[in-house]
Design an enzyme around this catalytic site. Structure first.
Site, PDB file in Angstrom:
ATOM      1  N   ALA A 124       0.847  -1.204   0.000  1.00 53.38           N
ATOM      2  CA  ALA A 124       0.000   0.000   0.000  1.00 53.38           C
ATOM      3  C   ALA A 124       0.874   1.243   0.000  1.00 53.38           C
ATOM      4  O   ALA A 124       1.446   1.609   1.036  1.00 53.38           O
ATOM      5  CB  ALA A 124      -0.915  -0.026   1.212  1.00 53.38           C
ATOM      6  N   PRO A 128      -5.145   8.931  -1.353  1.00 50.75           N
ATOM      7  CA  PRO A 128      -6.044   9.825  -2.092  1.00 50.75           C
ATOM      8  C   PRO A 128      -5.295  11.016  -2.703  1.00 50.75           C
ATOM      9  O   PRO A 128      -5.626  11.479  -3.787  1.00 50.75           O
ATOM     10  CB  PRO A 128      -7.038  10.278  -1.025  1.00 50.75           C
ATOM     11  CG  PRO A 128      -7.085   9.142  -0.057  1.00 50.75           C
ATOM     12  CD  PRO A 128      -5.691   8.581  -0.018  1.00 50.75           C
ATOM     13  N   ASP A 249      11.843  -2.029  -9.560  1.00 50.17           N
ATOM     14  CA  ASP A 249      12.770  -2.613 -10.538  1.00 50.17           C
ATOM     15  C   ASP A 249      12.502  -4.109 -10.702  1.00 50.17           C
ATOM     16  O   ASP A 249      12.708  -4.677 -11.782  1.00 50.17           O
ATOM     17  CB  ASP A 249      14.233  -2.402 -10.106  1.00 50.17           C
ATOM     18  CG  ASP A 249      14.632  -0.930 -10.166  1.00 50.17           C
ATOM     19  OD1 ASP A 249      13.875  -0.142 -10.772  1.00 50.17           O
ATOM     20  OD2 ASP A 249      15.671  -0.575  -9.591  1.00 50.17           O
ATOM     21  N   ARG A 252       8.310  -4.249 -12.137  1.00 45.24           N
ATOM     22  CA  ARG A 252       7.926  -3.707 -13.456  1.00 45.24           C
ATOM     23  C   ARG A 252       8.098  -4.732 -14.585  1.00 45.24           C
ATOM     24  O   ARG A 252       7.211  -4.834 -15.450  1.00 45.24           O
ATOM     25  CB  ARG A 252       8.684  -2.404 -13.742  1.00 45.24           C
ATOM     26  CG  ARG A 252       8.049  -1.254 -13.010  1.00 45.24           C
ATOM     27  CD  ARG A 252       8.724   0.083 -13.185  1.00 45.24           C
ATOM     28  NE  ARG A 252       7.985   1.057 -12.383  1.00 45.24           N
ATOM     29  CZ  ARG A 252       8.499   2.130 -11.824  1.00 45.24           C
ATOM     30  NH1 ARG A 252       9.780   2.419 -11.974  1.00 45.24           N
ATOM     31  NH2 ARG A 252       7.741   2.953 -11.115  1.00 45.24           N
ATOM     32  N   GLY A 351     -14.197  -6.631 -35.764  1.00 48.28           N
ATOM     33  CA  GLY A 351     -15.496  -5.988 -35.953  1.00 48.28           C
ATOM     34  C   GLY A 351     -16.459  -6.329 -34.830  1.00 48.28           C
ATOM     35  O   GLY A 351     -16.050  -6.412 -33.660  1.00 48.28           O
ATOM     36  N   GLU A 375       2.132   0.319 -11.028  1.00 50.82           N
ATOM     37  CA  GLU A 375       3.603   0.168 -11.033  1.00 50.82           C
ATOM     38  C   GLU A 375       4.253   1.282 -11.846  1.00 50.82           C
ATOM     39  O   GLU A 375       5.256   1.058 -12.535  1.00 50.82           O
ATOM     40  CB  GLU A 375       4.033  -1.184 -11.594  1.00 50.82           C
ATOM     41  CG  GLU A 375       3.554  -2.378 -10.815  1.00 50.82           C
ATOM     42  CD  GLU A 375       4.106  -2.418  -9.427  1.00 50.82           C
ATOM     43  OE1 GLU A 375       5.313  -2.591  -9.272  1.00 50.82           O
ATOM     44  OE2 GLU A 375       3.312  -2.257  -8.482  1.00 50.82           O
TER      45      GLU A 375
HETATM   46  C1  LIG Z   1      -6.447  -1.608 -10.440  1.00 53.58           C
HETATM   47  C2  LIG Z   1      -5.377  -0.842  -9.722  1.00 53.58           C
HETATM   48  C3  LIG Z   1      -4.542  -1.502  -8.858  1.00 53.58           C
HETATM   49  C4  LIG Z   1      -3.557  -0.794  -8.147  1.00 53.58           C
HETATM   50  N1  LIG Z   1      -2.772  -1.461  -7.241  1.00 53.58           N
HETATM   51  C5  LIG Z   1      -1.943  -0.742  -6.418  1.00 53.58           C
HETATM   52  C6  LIG Z   1      -1.236  -1.371  -5.334  1.00 53.58           C
HETATM   53  O1  LIG Z   1      -1.291  -2.587  -5.150  1.00 53.58           O
HETATM   54  N2  LIG Z   1      -0.500  -0.586  -4.506  1.00 53.58           N
HETATM   55  C7  LIG Z   1      -0.413   0.766  -4.657  1.00 53.58           C
HETATM   56  O2  LIG Z   1       0.248   1.416  -3.853  1.00 53.58           O
HETATM   57  N3  LIG Z   1      -1.037   1.387  -5.706  1.00 53.58           N
HETATM   58  C8  LIG Z   1      -1.809   0.668  -6.569  1.00 53.58           C
HETATM   59  N4  LIG Z   1      -2.490   1.298  -7.597  1.00 53.58           N
HETATM   60  C9  LIG Z   1      -2.352   2.735  -7.769  1.00 53.58           C
HETATM   61  C10 LIG Z   1      -1.513   3.089  -8.973  1.00 53.58           C
HETATM   62  O3  LIG Z   1      -0.177   2.727  -8.770  1.00 53.58           O
HETATM   63  C11 LIG Z   1      -1.707   4.595  -9.207  1.00 53.58           C
HETATM   64  O4  LIG Z   1      -3.030   4.772  -9.680  1.00 53.58           O
HETATM   65  C12 LIG Z   1      -0.721   5.141 -10.196  1.00 53.58           C
HETATM   66  O5  LIG Z   1       0.557   5.144  -9.636  1.00 53.58           O
HETATM   67  C13 LIG Z   1      -1.080   6.568 -10.616  1.00 53.58           C
HETATM   68  O6  LIG Z   1      -1.260   7.372  -9.521  1.00 53.58           O
HETATM   69  P1  LIG Z   1      -2.576   8.296  -9.387  1.00 53.58           P
HETATM   70  O7  LIG Z   1      -3.747   7.405  -9.565  1.00 53.58           O
HETATM   71  O8  LIG Z   1      -2.509   9.059  -8.122  1.00 53.58           O
HETATM   72  O9  LIG Z   1      -2.529   9.252 -10.621  1.00 53.58           O
HETATM   73  P2  LIG Z   1      -1.726  10.615 -10.764  1.00 53.58           P
HETATM   74  O10 LIG Z   1      -0.375  10.485 -10.203  1.00 53.58           O
HETATM   75  O11 LIG Z   1      -2.587  11.697 -10.242  1.00 53.58           O
HETATM   76  O12 LIG Z   1      -1.621  10.701 -12.349  1.00 53.58           O
HETATM   77  C14 LIG Z   1      -2.730  11.073 -13.183  1.00 53.58           C
HETATM   78  C15 LIG Z   1      -2.174  11.208 -14.609  1.00 53.58           C
HETATM   79  O13 LIG Z   1      -1.160  12.230 -14.646  1.00 53.58           O
HETATM   80  C16 LIG Z   1       0.053  11.696 -15.155  1.00 53.58           C
HETATM   81  N5  LIG Z   1       1.188  12.298 -14.441  1.00 53.58           N
HETATM   82  C17 LIG Z   1       1.380  12.367 -13.105  1.00 53.58           C
HETATM   83  N6  LIG Z   1       2.548  12.986 -12.826  1.00 53.58           N
HETATM   84  C18 LIG Z   1       3.108  13.299 -14.014  1.00 53.58           C
HETATM   85  C19 LIG Z   1       4.315  13.940 -14.407  1.00 53.58           C
HETATM   86  N7  LIG Z   1       5.171  14.378 -13.503  1.00 53.58           N
HETATM   87  N8  LIG Z   1       4.568  14.088 -15.726  1.00 53.58           N
HETATM   88  C20 LIG Z   1       3.687  13.647 -16.653  1.00 53.58           C
HETATM   89  N9  LIG Z   1       2.530  13.031 -16.358  1.00 53.58           N
HETATM   90  C21 LIG Z   1       2.239  12.860 -15.058  1.00 53.58           C
HETATM   91  C22 LIG Z   1      -0.016  10.197 -14.886  1.00 53.58           C
HETATM   92  O14 LIG Z   1       0.816   9.489 -15.796  1.00 53.58           O
HETATM   93  C23 LIG Z   1      -1.508   9.923 -15.109  1.00 53.58           C
HETATM   94  O15 LIG Z   1      -1.751   9.783 -16.479  1.00 53.58           O
HETATM   95  C24 LIG Z   1      -3.419   0.598  -8.342  1.00 53.58           C
HETATM   96  C25 LIG Z   1      -4.250   1.253  -9.263  1.00 53.58           C
HETATM   97  C26 LIG Z   1      -5.225   0.563  -9.945  1.00 53.58           C
HETATM   98  C27 LIG Z   1      -6.107   1.311 -10.919  1.00 53.58           C
END
Ligand SMILES: Cc1cc2nc3c(=O)[nH]c(=O)nc-3n(C[C@H](O)[C@H](O)[C@H](O)COP(=O)(O)OP(=O)(O)OC[C@H]3O[C@@H](n4cnc5c(N)ncnc54)[C@H](O)[C@@H]3O)c2cc1C
Length: 398
Positions: A124, A128, A249, A252, A351, A375
């Site tokens: 985790a 939010p 690392d 991914r 299709g 990831e």
């Molecule tokens: C099904 C699912 C499973 C998951 N499992 C885990 C888990 O096991 N453990 C865990 O900790 N998390 C988990 N996550 C969370 C996931 O790792 C995050 O959703 C992800 O890292 C993106 O973070 P965010 O949602 O806060 O988006 P944000 O960081 O707010 O990003 C929103 C958009 O902005 C882009 N962005 C952000 N910063 C930049 C930048 N500096 N330059 C350019 N573009 C940028 C991002 O690429 C994305 O397109 C999971 C998410 C999902 C949907």
């Protein structure tokens, strides 16, 4: 000397995984996609038993453990990526213990996966207000006597429900022990299943990988003993944050292999469909004479192979003890993009059949996208690649 040929013993082992994917996963794929929070208990039990025997085979992988994991992951995700993620295993939590734990902690937390009932472990990090920028974590860990008290909210935690409540698993929670120290203050804590103060608030309804639980977890004065802090508690500039990166690392390339498995499922389906409908795929002729469909299909094949080679390289480097931060991000970025394109193209080429729920192709299109998000998103991995190639720090390029 570089050798990309798989040995006969490895191919035989992959055939077994393929049979599991085909006979145990595909038949229940649709059911657990449509009934998101139903638990595939029979399947888990069968896979758990198989993995206990498989653990020996994994040891047979010797120094190629990470590469071996990528190969088997591709095979099982060809079956079903959501079900793959739901299989009882050390998962991301285990990867964090392996990356950040002391030898005693590795023995203590990872040995439980070798025996007894099915178990899960989750990691985790995301909150939010923090995802891509994992250094902005606000969950805190404060000393209370010798123990730590964890407070905060974590979201989108894969296998969070299973790890926190439904098995003898654990959740590795990243929390700051010193808000003023930034990245250096972030530490990983193992929170054992059913620890008072850890609550599963909800499980998410998702677009894809619906057989995998994704939970929101609340930590309210959740008490953990000092021995559950992975590594040491000292706050130094190098800090534990490098362990978050070390975890990525290792994980991914596995996510890249997941993507490749889903992409291959879609490609195989389209190839079979073409064969059944006498749509020719002519290899070895001039590109000028190819039909648009042949070009599209061959491009999909080429992209998948390129992603696979990058993935194998990233995993091989890890097995060889080489730093693979650049290559792991390359594999993840490439495979995440490629699987999204391939599965969309498959729906397009087929299709109405591609769009229909009669077949699994539309599901693979939905399952594909997550590989471009968790990831590290596509954008974040591209940024890591740019940093490594141009030799910029995270402060200089963000
Ligand atoms: C099904 C699912 C499973 C998951 N499992 C885990 C888990 O096991 N453990 C865990 O900790 N998390 C988990 N996550 C969370 C996931 O790792 C995050 O959703 C992800 O890292 C993106 O973070 P965010 O949602 O806060 O988006 P944000 O960081 O707010 O990003 C929103 C958009 O902005 C882009 N962005 C952000 N910063 C930049 C930048 N500096 N330059 C350019 N573009 C940028 C991002 O690429 C994305 O397109 C999971 C998410 C999902 C949907």
């Amino acid at each position: 000397m570089i050798d990309f040929e798989l040995e006969p013993a490895v191919i035989r082992m992959l055939d077994l995984y393929h049979a599991s994917a085909e006979q145990m996963m595909r038949p229940i794929s649709r059911q657990y996609d449509e009934n998101e929070h139903e638990e595939p208990r029979q399947f888990w039990e069968a896979m758990w038993q198989a993995s206990r025997t498989g653990a020996n085979a994994n040891e047979g992988a010797g120094r190629a453990r990470n590469l071996y994991t990528c190969l088997t992951t591709e095979e099982l995700c060809w079956g079903d990526a959501g079900l793959f993620l739901s299989i009882p295993n050390p998962g991301l939590g285990g990867a964090a213990v392996a990356a950040a734990g002391t030898p005693e902690q590795k023995a203590r937390f990872l040995s439980r996966f070798r025996s007894g009932r099915p178990k899960w472990a989750a990691m985790a990090i995301t909150e939010p207000g923090c995802g891509s920028d994992s250094a902005a974590i606000t969950t805190t860990a404060q000393r209370d006597g010798d123990d730590w008290l964890i407070n905060g909210t974590k979201i989108f935690c894969t296998a969070g429900l299973m790890s926190a409540e439904r098995s003898e698993g654990f959740v590795v929670v990243w929390a700051t022990v010193d808000r003023n120290a930034g990245r250096a203050g972030i530490k990983p804590f193992v929170v054992e299943h059913n620890t008072p103060g850890m609550t599963v608030v909800r499980v998410e309804n998702k677009l894809g990988i619906r057989a995998s639980d994704t939970a929101m977890l609340l930590f309210d004065n959740c008490r953990v003993p000092p021995s559950n802090l992975l590594g040491n508690s000292e706050v130094t500039p190098a800090g534990a944050f490098k362990d978050v990166m070390a975890t990525f690392d290792a994980t991914r390339p596995i996510v890249a292999a997941m993507a490749i498995g889903v992409g291959r499922a879609a490609l195989d389906f389209v190839r079979d469909f073409f064969q059944r409908h006498n749509v020719p795929l002519r290899y070895g002729i001039s590109p000028r004479r190819l039909t648009a469909i042949e070009r599209d299909f061959m491009e999909m094949e080429v992209q998948l192979k390129a992603a696979r080679l990058l993935t194998w390289r990233a995993a091989w480097m890890l097995d060889a003890g080489l730093r693979n931060n650049l290559e792991a991000s390359m594999a993840k970025a490439k495979a995440g993009k490629v699987v999204t394109l391939i599965t969309q193209k498959a729906v397009e080429l087929l299709g109405p059949l591609g769009y229909s729920r009669k077949e699994l192709v539309e599901k693979w299109m939905r399952d594909a996208k997550i590989n471009d998000i968790f990831e590290g998103t596509q954008q974040i991995n591209l940024m890591i690649i740019a940093r490594r190639i141009l030799d910029y720090s995270s402060k200089e390029l963000n």
